[in-house]
Design a protein around this motif. Structure first.
Motif, short mmCIF file in Angstrom:
data_model
loop_
_atom_site.label_atom_id
_atom_site.label_comp_id
_atom_site.label_asym_id
_atom_site.label_seq_id
_atom_site.Cartn_x
_atom_site.Cartn_y
_atom_site.Cartn_z
N SER A 7 0.82 -1.21 0.00
CA SER A 7 0.00 0.00 0.00
C SER A 7 0.86 1.26 0.00
CB SER A 7 -0.92 0.00 1.21
OG SER A 7 -1.69 1.17 1.23
N SER A 8 1.76 1.38 0.97
CA SER A 8 2.50 2.63 1.13
C SER A 8 3.48 2.92 0.00
CB SER A 8 3.22 2.65 2.48
OG SER A 8 4.20 1.63 2.54
N LEU A 9 4.10 1.90 -0.57
CA LEU A 9 5.05 2.11 -1.66
C LEU A 9 4.51 1.67 -3.02
CD1 LEU A 9 8.42 0.91 -0.06
CD2 LEU A 9 7.59 3.25 -0.34
N GLY A 10 3.70 0.62 -3.02
CA GLY A 10 3.26 0.03 -4.27
C GLY A 10 1.99 0.61 -4.85
N GLY A 11 1.24 1.36 -4.05
CA GLY A 11 0.04 1.98 -4.56
C GLY A 11 -1.22 1.14 -4.46
N VAL A 12 -1.16 0.02 -3.76
CA VAL A 12 -2.36 -0.80 -3.59
C VAL A 12 -3.26 -0.13 -2.56
CG1 VAL A 12 -3.28 -3.07 -2.94
CG2 VAL A 12 -1.10 -2.91 -4.16
N ASP A 13 -4.51 0.06 -2.91
CA ASP A 13 -5.46 0.68 -2.00
C ASP A 13 -5.59 -0.17 -0.75
OD1 ASP A 13 -8.15 1.24 -0.79
OD2 ASP A 13 -8.28 2.62 -2.49
N ALA A 14 -5.53 0.46 0.40
CA ALA A 14 -5.61 -0.26 1.68
C ALA A 14 -6.91 -1.05 1.81
CB ALA A 14 -5.47 0.72 2.85
N THR A 15 -7.99 -0.56 1.21
CA THR A 15 -9.25 -1.29 1.28
C THR A 15 -9.19 -2.59 0.47
OG1 THR A 15 -10.23 -0.02 -0.53
CG2 THR A 15 -10.62 0.79 1.72
N VAL A 16 -8.42 -2.59 -0.62
CA VAL A 16 -8.23 -3.81 -1.42
C VAL A 16 -7.46 -4.83 -0.60
CG1 VAL A 16 -7.04 -4.78 -3.44
CG2 VAL A 16 -8.44 -2.72 -3.68
N LEU A 17 -6.41 -4.39 0.06
CA LEU A 17 -5.64 -5.31 0.91
C LEU A 17 -6.49 -5.86 2.04
CD1 LEU A 17 -2.19 -3.51 1.08
CD2 LEU A 17 -2.69 -5.72 0.01
N ALA A 18 -7.33 -5.00 2.62
CA ALA A 18 -8.18 -5.44 3.73
C ALA A 18 -9.25 -6.43 3.26
CB ALA A 18 -8.83 -4.23 4.41
N SER A 19 -9.81 -6.19 2.08
CA SER A 19 -10.90 -7.06 1.62
C SER A 19 -10.40 -8.29 0.86
CB SER A 19 -11.87 -6.28 0.75
OG SER A 19 -11.23 -5.81 -0.43
N ASP A 20 -9.41 -8.12 0.00
CA ASP A 20 -8.95 -9.21 -0.87
C ASP A 20 -7.70 -9.91 -0.35
OD1 ASP A 20 -11.00 -8.24 -2.40
OD2 ASP A 20 -9.75 -7.61 -4.08
N GLY A 21 -6.87 -9.16 0.40
CA GLY A 21 -5.63 -9.71 0.92
C GLY A 21 -4.45 -9.45 0.00
N PRO A 22 -3.25 -9.81 0.46
CA PRO A 22 -2.05 -9.54 -0.34
C PRO A 22 -1.89 -10.46 -1.54
CG PRO A 22 -1.47 -10.66 1.69
CD PRO A 22 -2.94 -10.35 1.78
N VAL A 23 -2.53 -11.62 -1.51
CA VAL A 23 -2.46 -12.57 -2.63
C VAL A 23 -3.82 -12.57 -3.32
CG1 VAL A 23 -2.05 -14.96 -3.31
CG2 VAL A 23 -0.76 -13.97 -1.40
N ALA A 24 -3.95 -11.71 -4.32
CA ALA A 24 -5.24 -11.55 -5.00
C ALA A 24 -5.03 -10.87 -6.35
CB ALA A 24 -6.18 -10.69 -4.14
N ALA A 25 -5.97 -11.09 -7.24
CA ALA A 25 -5.91 -10.48 -8.57
C ALA A 25 -5.92 -8.96 -8.48
CB ALA A 25 -7.08 -10.97 -9.41
N ASN A 26 -6.79 -8.40 -7.64
CA ASN A 26 -6.86 -6.94 -7.51
C ASN A 26 -5.57 -6.36 -6.95
OD1 ASN A 26 -9.44 -6.70 -8.53
ND2 ASN A 26 -10.42 -6.86 -6.53
N THR A 27 -4.94 -7.08 -6.04
CA THR A 27 -3.67 -6.62 -5.48
C THR A 27 -2.60 -6.61 -6.56
OG1 THR A 27 -4.28 -7.45 -3.30
CG2 THR A 27 -1.93 -7.08 -3.71
N ALA A 28 -2.50 -7.69 -7.33
CA ALA A 28 -1.51 -7.75 -8.42
C ALA A 28 -1.75 -6.64 -9.44
CB ALA A 28 -1.56 -9.12 -9.09
#
Length: 167
Positions: A64-85
């Motif tokens: 999130s902080s460096l990569g630009g992944v929305d924190a809500t995506v990480l919270a809902s989908d997790g770090p291993v997910a299509a949306n995260t990638a």
């Protein structure tokens, strides 16, 4: 001089050639592979003209902080997910001002993570024609899974840079 063991396993020379011919650049945001994709590309002579940079985002909070992944995506989908990638790929592209961005996240093992089996990998490629996410299921030990993810990323990138049809 001994050959680079990474570039002898992953044919990144084809990717560097394709990007060079297209006059395009690449950046990576890697979790699962922890910089192996960038290292494979950098091992090819001429890589400095196409490789803008890479982010190693092994810790979830850095996605999130460096990569630009929305924190809500990480919270809902997790770090291993299509949306995260997908957001990792877009983040790499934007943060490094490249033509192509790659996001890699997954489970190398030895144990499942967040309900995902060992070998589950999400590969996202963001480029001029949009973003594509591929889910892979790779076999092997940690090293083999990570190398397989890098090899798949190189193959998919070559296909897209050369104008391959989306899946």
């Amino acid at each position: 001089m001994a050959p680079d063991p990474l570039t002898s396993v992953v044919p990144a020379a084809d990717l560097v050639a394709a990007l060079s011919a297209a006059g395009q650049t690449i950046a990576t945001a890697e979790s699962l592979t922890a910089g192996l994709l960038s290292a494979a590309i950098a091992g090819v002579p001429g890589a400095s003209s196409v490789l803008r940079g890479g982010l190693v985002l092994y810790a979830t909070d850095l996605k999130s902080s460096l990569g630009g992944v929305d924190a809500t995506v990480l919270a809902s989908d997790g770090p291993v997910a299509a949306n995260t990638a997908e957001q990792l790929a877009i983040g790499a592209l934007a943060r490094c001002r490249a033509d192509w961005g790659v996001g890699l996240t997954g489970v190398a093992g030895p144990d499942k993570q967040d309900g995902h089996d060992v070998g589950t990998v999400f590969l996202a490629i963001a480029g001029p024609e949009g973003t594509e996410v591929v889910r892979l299921q790779l076999a092997g030990n940690r090293w083999e899974i990570r190398l397989g993810a890098v090899s798949a990323a190189v193959s998919e990138l070559v296909r897209r840079v050369r104008g391959g049809v989306s899946r």
